[in-house]
Structures are given as structure tokens and as C-alpha cells.
Design an enzyme around this catalytic site. Structure first.
Site, short mmCIF file in Angstrom:
data_model
loop_
_atom_site.label_atom_id
_atom_site.label_comp_id
_atom_site.label_asym_id
_atom_site.label_seq_id
_atom_site.Cartn_x
_atom_site.Cartn_y
_atom_site.Cartn_z
N CYS A 190 -11.15 4.36 -4.06
CA CYS A 190 -12.32 4.36 -3.18
C CYS A 190 -11.94 4.22 -1.71
CB CYS A 190 -13.28 3.25 -3.57
SG CYS A 190 -13.94 3.46 -5.22
N HIS A 191 -10.78 3.65 -1.44
CA HIS A 191 -10.35 3.49 -0.05
C HIS A 191 -10.12 4.84 0.62
CE1 HIS A 191 -6.61 3.88 -2.33
NE2 HIS A 191 -6.03 4.25 -1.20
#
Length: 127
Positions: free
Chosen positions: A68-69
Site C-alpha cells: 500500500c505504500h
């Protein structure tokens, strides 16, 4: 109660199908690259649902091991301070993968945007 959000001219239902489609696309973003919320929405088959993708990202559990980063806004800026343990943590994760930042702190999207063509294509789901 079902969650619904107005998107464009219609409604989308943010159900398990929506979240699965989003997470399937997030899994495809390779290390050293970033993708925008809007592009993930398009790839998942929900154009104009960038805000909903942001909501989906906020619900990801650490145990799911999703990158998700690597999902950022259209300007290449990092997530709000409450995500990933803060902007410094997200930046450190991306820099460890070789993602470069501009002087203003934004990600160098010209070099790290995924997919690199600039126009997302619908990714095929395995049969």
C-alpha cells in the site's frame, strides 16, 4: 448497512467485490514504482473512484502484506500522517525500493509511475 458513495453519474457499492478488485491491482504494483489512487480505480474497473480506493487502502491490515505504500495521490505526495506510521515511514519504504523524490518532497512520477505507459489498461484476472 451498505456503504455507498456517489461517483460520477452513478453509485458504486463498496462491497467485498470492490475491495478485492482494488487489492488485486495494488498487488501488481512492482517495487520501485508507485501508482495513483485514480489509476488503481481505473485498473480495478471503477473509474472515478479514487476516493474509494483511498478508503480501501485505509482498511488494509498489516497481515495482508499488500504494498500500500506504493499508492499515492495524483501529485505524487505521500499519504496523510496517520498512514504507514507517518510520511517519513512511507518515504523510507519507497526510498528503500529506489523511488526518487523531487526537491519539493513529491515522488518523481515521470520516472516511477506505474504502469509506465501513462494510460492504464485493464489487467486481466486469472481464469
Amino acid at each position: 448497512m451498505e456503504e455507498r458513495e456517489r461517483v460520477g453519474a452513478g453509485l458504486i457499492e463498496m462491497d467485498e467485490v470492490f475491495f478485492e478488485c482494488v487489492y488485486d491491482q495494488v498487488k501488481n504494483v512492482p517495487a520501485g514504482s508507485v501508482c495513483t489512487y485514480g489509476t488503481i480505480a481505473e485498473l480495478a474497473g471503477y473509474p472515478k473512484a479514487a476516493r474509494e480506493v483511498g478508503l480501501a487502502m485505509s482498511r488494509v491490515q498489516r497481515a495482508w502484506n499488500l504494498p500500500c505504500h506504493r499508492i499515492v495521490n495524483a501529485q505524487g505526495t505521500l499519504a496523510p500522517t496517520y498512514a504507514f506510521g507517518g510520511k517519513d515511514k512511507q518515504r523510507a519504504l519507497l526510498e528503500a525500493e529506489g523511488v526518487a523524490f523531487l526537491e519539493d518532497g513529491a515522488i518523481d512520477l515521470a520516472h516511477h509511475r506505474w504502469p509506465p505507459t501513462g494510460e492504464p489498461e485493464q489487467l486481466a484476472l486469472p481464469l
